[in-house]
Design an enzyme around this catalytic site. Sequence first.
Site, PDB file in Angstrom:
ATOM      1  N   ALA A   1     -24.657  80.718 188.125  1.00 30.36           N
ATOM      2  CA  ALA A   1     -25.170  80.796 189.501  1.00 30.36           C
ATOM      3  C   ALA A   1     -26.322  79.787 189.631  1.00 30.36           C
ATOM      4  O   ALA A   1     -27.450  80.127 189.997  1.00 30.36           O
ATOM      5  CB  ALA A   1     -25.615  82.207 189.859  1.00 30.36           C
ATOM      6  N   LEU A   2     -25.998  78.563 189.289  1.00 29.29           N
ATOM      7  CA  LEU A   2     -27.027  77.537 189.090  1.00 29.29           C
ATOM      8  C   LEU A   2     -27.725  77.149 190.392  1.00 29.29           C
ATOM      9  O   LEU A   2     -27.124  77.142 191.455  1.00 29.29           O
ATOM     10  CB  LEU A   2     -26.382  76.298 188.449  1.00 29.29           C
TER      11      LEU A   2
ATOM     12  N   HIS B   1     -32.412  75.307 187.535  1.00 27.51           N
ATOM     13  CA  HIS B   1     -31.616  74.936 186.361  1.00 27.51           C
ATOM     14  C   HIS B   1     -31.461  73.414 186.281  1.00 27.51           C
ATOM     15  O   HIS B   1     -31.539  72.822 185.208  1.00 27.51           O
ATOM     16  CB  HIS B   1     -30.215  75.564 186.450  1.00 27.51           C
TER      17      HIS B   1
ATOM     18  N   GLN C   1     -28.357  91.832 177.534  1.00 26.23           N
ATOM     19  CA  GLN C   1     -29.721  91.816 178.055  1.00 26.23           C
ATOM     20  C   GLN C   1     -29.838  92.577 179.377  1.00 26.23           C
ATOM     21  O   GLN C   1     -30.855  92.539 180.035  1.00 26.23           O
ATOM     22  CB  GLN C   1     -30.265  90.402 178.166  1.00 26.23           C
TER      23      GLN C   1
ATOM     24  N   LYS D   1     -40.685  80.475 184.923  1.00 28.83           N
ATOM     25  CA  LYS D   1     -40.633  81.724 185.702  1.00 28.83           C
ATOM     26  C   LYS D   1     -40.450  82.911 184.761  1.00 28.83           C
ATOM     27  O   LYS D   1     -41.041  83.958 184.952  1.00 28.83           O
ATOM     28  CB  LYS D   1     -39.499  81.691 186.732  1.00 28.83           C
TER      29      LYS D   1
ATOM     30  N   GLN E   1     -40.080  85.555 178.307  1.00 34.68           N
ATOM     31  CA  GLN E   1     -38.900  85.072 177.576  1.00 34.68           C
ATOM     32  C   GLN E   1     -39.237  83.790 176.807  1.00 34.68           C
ATOM     33  O   GLN E   1     -38.882  83.632 175.627  1.00 34.68           O
ATOM     34  CB  GLN E   1     -37.768  84.806 178.569  1.00 34.68           C
TER      35      GLN E   1
HETATM   36  O1  PAF Z   1     -32.937  82.964 181.392  1.00 29.70           O
HETATM   37  C1  PAF Z   1     -31.728  83.212 181.324  1.00 29.70           C
HETATM   38  O2  PAF Z   1     -30.950  82.825 182.182  1.00 29.70           O
HETATM   39  C2  PAF Z   1     -31.207  84.036 180.153  1.00 29.70           C
HETATM   40  O3  PAF Z   1     -32.134  84.975 179.753  1.00 29.70           O
HETATM   41  C3  PAF Z   1     -30.752  83.174 178.969  1.00 29.70           C
HETATM   42  C4  PAF Z   1     -31.910  82.414 178.356  1.00 29.70           C
HETATM   43  C5  PAF Z   1     -29.684  82.190 179.425  1.00 29.70           C
HETATM   44  C6  PAF Z   1     -30.147  84.059 177.875  1.00 29.70           C
HETATM   45  O4  PAF Z   1     -29.045  84.779 178.349  1.00 29.70           O
END
Ligand code: PAF
Length: 280
Positions: free
Chosen positions: A32-33, A37, A61, A149, A153
């Site tokens: 869903a870029l 991205h 996740q 953002k 992570q």
């Molecule tokens: O940030 C994300 O889109 C996700 O957490 C990642 C790093 C692609 C891992 O699934």
Amino acid sequence: MQLAHTIAELNQALASADADGKRVGFVPTMGALHAGHLSLVKKAQELDLFVVVSVFVNPRQFGHGDDLTNYPRTLGVDARVLTDAGVDILFAPSGSEVYPSSGVEEISAGELGNRFEGASRPGHFDGMLTVVNRLFNLVQPDVAFFGSKDAQQLVLVSQMVKRQVANGDREPIKIVACDTVRDESGLALSSRNQRIARDLLPAAQTISTALFAGSKKPSKQACIEAAKAELDPKIRLDYIELVNPDTFEVVESCEGSRMVIAARVGEVRLIDNLLLGGFA
Ligand code: PAF
């Protein structure tokens, strides 16, 4: 652009990077870029890397009550966008390719993984690190790109790589933190924004307005109060705090801290943050 669905196809495509002697830049995504991205892709291209983008919606996740089913999946459009952007490989594996029945190392996010996003979404960071580690093992990048953002992570991925390199478990990967991309209202771009109901968009926009307002204040109390005052009543606040950008421990001073926020707008949960002293 070469499209790889399997590990065998990925290895074949990566061999062409080896052949050109180019270093590999990796942008992991869940698809869903959006322009955020693409800014990571652009950064990788500026560094003259052979660019691999992965699109994989990682079930591990997403927790109970998270939006796995509703998470936007737009592989066809994503592939066209990445082709136009000049990406070298799109790796879009199936679940069984990423998670075969054995041999996938489970990564624990530890104590930092239980704070803020981790507290709100138990297991989220373990699942995120497990897939990022797996993708790193498959793609073997020299450099990997992550948006600011998702600041928690970013810290967790950097720590994981540092730990693995120190233990001799992997070759170094340079983790590049890229600025959050915002729309003209200031709203941080996110794949989840697609799911915000049109009439709730103005409310969602107050999340970044809140960060901006808070960032202008000299004390923590004034900062949090100013931020909360900006939030639309339709926003359901999960947390707003000032943290140490490296540890995510709560701090009492604005100086050098990161203001983090998470909130629900309708059914959509959004996060954002600001390094105090300027946008990040
Ligand atoms: O940030 C994300 O889109 C996700 O957490 C990642 C790093 C692609 C891992 O699934």
